[in-house]
Design an enzyme around this catalytic site. Structure first.
Site, PDB file in Angstrom:
ATOM      1  N   GLY A  15       4.554  -7.958  -4.119  1.00  0.00           N
ATOM      2  CA  GLY A  15       3.293  -7.235  -4.337  1.00  0.00           C
ATOM      3  C   GLY A  15       2.327  -7.873  -5.322  1.00  0.00           C
ATOM      4  O   GLY A  15       1.390  -7.212  -5.761  1.00  0.00           O
ATOM      5  N   SER A  21      -2.709  -7.229 -10.404  1.00  0.00           N
ATOM      6  CA  SER A  21      -1.637  -6.522  -9.689  1.00  0.00           C
ATOM      7  C   SER A  21      -0.592  -5.985 -10.671  1.00  0.00           C
ATOM      8  O   SER A  21      -0.144  -6.697 -11.573  1.00  0.00           O
ATOM      9  CB  SER A  21      -0.919  -7.470  -8.718  1.00  0.00           C
ATOM     10  OG  SER A  21      -1.781  -7.890  -7.698  1.00  0.00           O
ATOM     11  N   ALA A  97      -3.558   1.160   3.153  1.00  0.00           N
ATOM     12  CA  ALA A  97      -4.119   2.106   4.126  1.00  0.00           C
ATOM     13  C   ALA A  97      -5.512   1.610   4.480  1.00  0.00           C
ATOM     14  O   ALA A  97      -6.166   0.927   3.685  1.00  0.00           O
ATOM     15  CB  ALA A  97      -4.202   3.508   3.537  1.00  0.00           C
ATOM     16  N   TYR A 158      -7.298  10.590  -1.726  1.00  0.00           N
ATOM     17  CA  TYR A 158      -6.018   9.874  -1.550  1.00  0.00           C
ATOM     18  C   TYR A 158      -5.492  10.025  -0.133  1.00  0.00           C
ATOM     19  O   TYR A 158      -4.819   9.153   0.390  1.00  0.00           O
ATOM     20  CB  TYR A 158      -4.970  10.304  -2.596  1.00  0.00           C
ATOM     21  CG  TYR A 158      -4.933   9.306  -3.708  1.00  0.00           C
ATOM     22  CD1 TYR A 158      -5.921   9.311  -4.668  1.00  0.00           C
ATOM     23  CD2 TYR A 158      -3.969   8.312  -3.748  1.00  0.00           C
ATOM     24  CE1 TYR A 158      -5.938   8.359  -5.650  1.00  0.00           C
ATOM     25  CE2 TYR A 158      -3.980   7.357  -4.728  1.00  0.00           C
ATOM     26  CZ  TYR A 158      -4.964   7.388  -5.678  1.00  0.00           C
ATOM     27  OH  TYR A 158      -4.983   6.423  -6.643  1.00  0.00           O
ATOM     28  N   LYS A 165       2.947   8.398  -0.330  1.00  0.00           N
ATOM     29  CA  LYS A 165       3.663   8.443  -1.617  1.00  0.00           C
ATOM     30  C   LYS A 165       4.709   9.569  -1.631  1.00  0.00           C
ATOM     31  O   LYS A 165       5.764   9.431  -2.239  1.00  0.00           O
ATOM     32  CB  LYS A 165       2.685   8.600  -2.785  1.00  0.00           C
ATOM     33  CG  LYS A 165       1.800   7.367  -3.023  1.00  0.00           C
ATOM     34  CD  LYS A 165       2.594   6.087  -3.171  1.00  0.00           C
ATOM     35  CE  LYS A 165       1.754   4.921  -3.654  1.00  0.00           C
ATOM     36  NZ  LYS A 165       2.450   3.618  -3.547  1.00  0.00           N
TER      37      LYS A 165
HETATM   38  N1  NAD Z   1      -3.485   0.853  -9.330  1.00  0.00           N
HETATM   39  C1  NAD Z   1      -3.189   2.130  -9.458  1.00  0.00           C
HETATM   40  O1  NAD Z   1      -3.986   2.940  -9.959  1.00  0.00           O
HETATM   41  C2  NAD Z   1      -1.847   2.631  -9.001  1.00  0.00           C
HETATM   42  C3  NAD Z   1      -1.374   3.870  -9.475  1.00  0.00           C
HETATM   43  C4  NAD Z   1      -0.132   4.329  -9.030  1.00  0.00           C
HETATM   44  C5  NAD Z   1       0.598   3.564  -8.142  1.00  0.00           C
HETATM   45  N2  NAD Z   1       0.102   2.347  -7.689  1.00  0.00           N
HETATM   46  C6  NAD Z   1       0.915   1.588  -6.742  1.00  0.00           C
HETATM   47  O2  NAD Z   1       1.234   0.339  -7.273  1.00  0.00           O
HETATM   48  C7  NAD Z   1       1.572  -0.534  -6.199  1.00  0.00           C
HETATM   49  C8  NAD Z   1       0.883  -1.879  -6.417  1.00  0.00           C
HETATM   50  O3  NAD Z   1      -0.512  -1.737  -6.223  1.00  0.00           O
HETATM   51  P1  NAD Z   1      -1.603  -2.353  -7.213  1.00  0.00           P
HETATM   52  O4  NAD Z   1      -2.413  -1.222  -7.717  1.00  0.00           O
HETATM   53  O5  NAD Z   1      -0.956  -3.302  -8.163  1.00  0.00           O
HETATM   54  O6  NAD Z   1      -2.583  -3.125  -6.211  1.00  0.00           O
HETATM   55  P2  NAD Z   1      -2.531  -4.618  -5.602  1.00  0.00           P
HETATM   56  O7  NAD Z   1      -3.608  -4.622  -4.558  1.00  0.00           O
HETATM   57  O8  NAD Z   1      -2.606  -5.628  -6.664  1.00  0.00           O
HETATM   58  O9  NAD Z   1      -1.099  -4.681  -4.926  1.00  0.00           O
HETATM   59  C9  NAD Z   1      -0.834  -4.249  -3.621  1.00  0.00           C
HETATM   60  C10 NAD Z   1       0.007  -5.335  -2.983  1.00  0.00           C
HETATM   61  O10 NAD Z   1       0.433  -4.932  -1.690  1.00  0.00           O
HETATM   62  C11 NAD Z   1       0.458  -6.084  -0.903  1.00  0.00           C
HETATM   63  N3  NAD Z   1       0.461  -5.737   0.517  1.00  0.00           N
HETATM   64  C12 NAD Z   1      -0.337  -4.853   1.167  1.00  0.00           C
HETATM   65  N4  NAD Z   1      -0.050  -4.876   2.482  1.00  0.00           N
HETATM   66  C13 NAD Z   1       0.957  -5.779   2.660  1.00  0.00           C
HETATM   67  C14 NAD Z   1       1.657  -6.255   3.787  1.00  0.00           C
HETATM   68  N5  NAD Z   1       1.388  -5.830   5.025  1.00  0.00           N
HETATM   69  N6  NAD Z   1       2.640  -7.196   3.594  1.00  0.00           N
HETATM   70  C15 NAD Z   1       2.914  -7.651   2.357  1.00  0.00           C
HETATM   71  N7  NAD Z   1       2.277  -7.238   1.250  1.00  0.00           N
HETATM   72  C16 NAD Z   1       1.295  -6.317   1.409  1.00  0.00           C
HETATM   73  C17 NAD Z   1      -0.817  -6.816  -1.299  1.00  0.00           C
HETATM   74  O11 NAD Z   1      -0.782  -8.170  -0.901  1.00  0.00           O
HETATM   75  C18 NAD Z   1      -0.770  -6.641  -2.805  1.00  0.00           C
HETATM   76  O12 NAD Z   1      -0.050  -7.688  -3.391  1.00  0.00           O
HETATM   77  C19 NAD Z   1       1.176   0.207  -4.927  1.00  0.00           C
HETATM   78  O13 NAD Z   1       2.301   0.822  -4.362  1.00  0.00           O
HETATM   79  C20 NAD Z   1       0.219   1.258  -5.439  1.00  0.00           C
HETATM   80  O14 NAD Z   1       0.127   2.391  -4.592  1.00  0.00           O
HETATM   81  C21 NAD Z   1      -1.087   1.886  -8.110  1.00  0.00           C
END
Ligand code: NAD
Length: 258
Positions: A15, A21, A97, A158, A165
């Site tokens: 990720g 990230s 999404a 959301y 989630k």
């Molecule tokens: N940023 C926030 O406010 C927040 C809050 C709570 C939870 N999260 C969760 O944290 C996690 C990481 O998200 P983030 O905020 O660091 O954003 P981010 O965009 O940096 O990370 C999302 C990652 O998912 C990967 N991804 C998406 N589709 C993919 C696919 N088909 N194959 C492989 N990889 C794929 C992307 O390449 C990216 O690296 C997610 O599950 C997100 O829901 C984020």
């Protein structure tokens, strides 16, 4: 005494897309505490950036992995088996999404949008866990994913990701029960809003950050580094008795009524 017991362990971090990230913040913590990392990147679009971010980390394995492609997931685990032999920690920080399903009326979510969001954001955890298990030594292994409070409370826009989630958190409980007898722990961190590429896809995210900072008990937003530190704890021996849990790193926001 080294309470964390992480030195010489291995982890797969899925990720990282860029320096914002959350996965990168977690990987930084694990790396700094002596964990050897394998890091995957989704596609060539982000490959150079992920390579740059991880270049200084010794013995890091960098591999492509589009999570909708079973063959690419198989290839990751074949390399892990060859190069690491065993895997102690799986870190899943992935969600996706369509933008149309992260705004507007909840009832308008399309069947295809639902499938895409649940497949990439939830099934991907199972796809990785299935393969990881045979490489995981008992008692020293764990799986960690990232979730958000919209799983149980209504957060405007959301929409489909709230459904994803909720399913993800249930998958954590079922996986924890499934893998507990093998000595593998499974947990989630529920993070407060952090400005990342994925977060920006949610309509009204900037306003959410502002409200969160005003109302949260700590009266601020959290940082990705704080999620990284909690992840370090959950992977470490300090959390040896912790599984099936959703651990909030949200400056306390989840306790509020109004
Ligand atoms: N940023 C926030 O406010 C927040 C809050 C709570 C939870 N999260 C969760 O944290 C996690 C990481 O998200 P983030 O905020 O660091 O954003 P981010 O965009 O940096 O990370 C999302 C990652 O998912 C990967 N991804 C998406 N589709 C993919 C696919 N088909 N194959 C492989 N990889 C794929 C992307 O390449 C990216 O690296 C997610 O599950 C997100 O829901 C984020």
């Amino acid at each position: 005494m080294d309470a964390l017991q992480l030195k010489g362990k291995t982890a797969l971090v899925v990720g990282i897309a860029n320096r914002w990230s959350i996965a990168y913040a977690i990987a930084q913590q694990l790396q700094a505490h002596g964990v050897r990392l394998a890091v995957t990147y989704q596609n060539e679009r982000v490959a150079a950036e992920v390579h740059k971010l991880t270049a200084a980390w010794p013995n890091t394995l960098l591999l492509p992995c589009e999570l909708t492609d079973e063959a690419q997931i198989d290839a990751v685990f074949a390399r892990l088996r060859d190069e690491f032999g065993q895997l102690n920690h799986l870190i899943h920080c992935v969600a996706f999404a369509e933008r149309a399903d992260l705004q507007g009326a909840f009832r308008a979510i399309s069947r295809q949008g639902f499938r895409t969001a649940l497949d990439i954001s939830v099934y991907s955890l199972l796809a990785l866990a299935q393969r990881a298990v045979s490489l995981m030594p008992p008692q020293q292994s764990s799986i960690l994913t990232l979730t958000y409070m919209a799983s149980e409370r209504v957060v405007p826009n959301y929409n489909v990701m709230a459904l994803a989630k909720a399913a993800l958190e249930n998958a954590v409980r079922y996986l924890a029960n499934d893998l507990g007898p093998l000595g593998i722990r499974v947990n989630a961190i529920s993070a407060g809003p952090v400005r990342t590429a994925s977060a920006r896809a949610i309509a009204g995210f900037t306003e959410m950050l502002k409200q969160h900072a005003e109302k949260a008990p700590l009266r601020r937003n959290i940082t990705a580094e704080e999620v990284g530190k909690a992840a370090l704890y959950l992977c470490s021996d300090l959390a040896s008795g912790v599984t099936g849990t959703v651990h909030f790193v949200d400056a306390g926001y989840h306790i509020l009524g109004v």
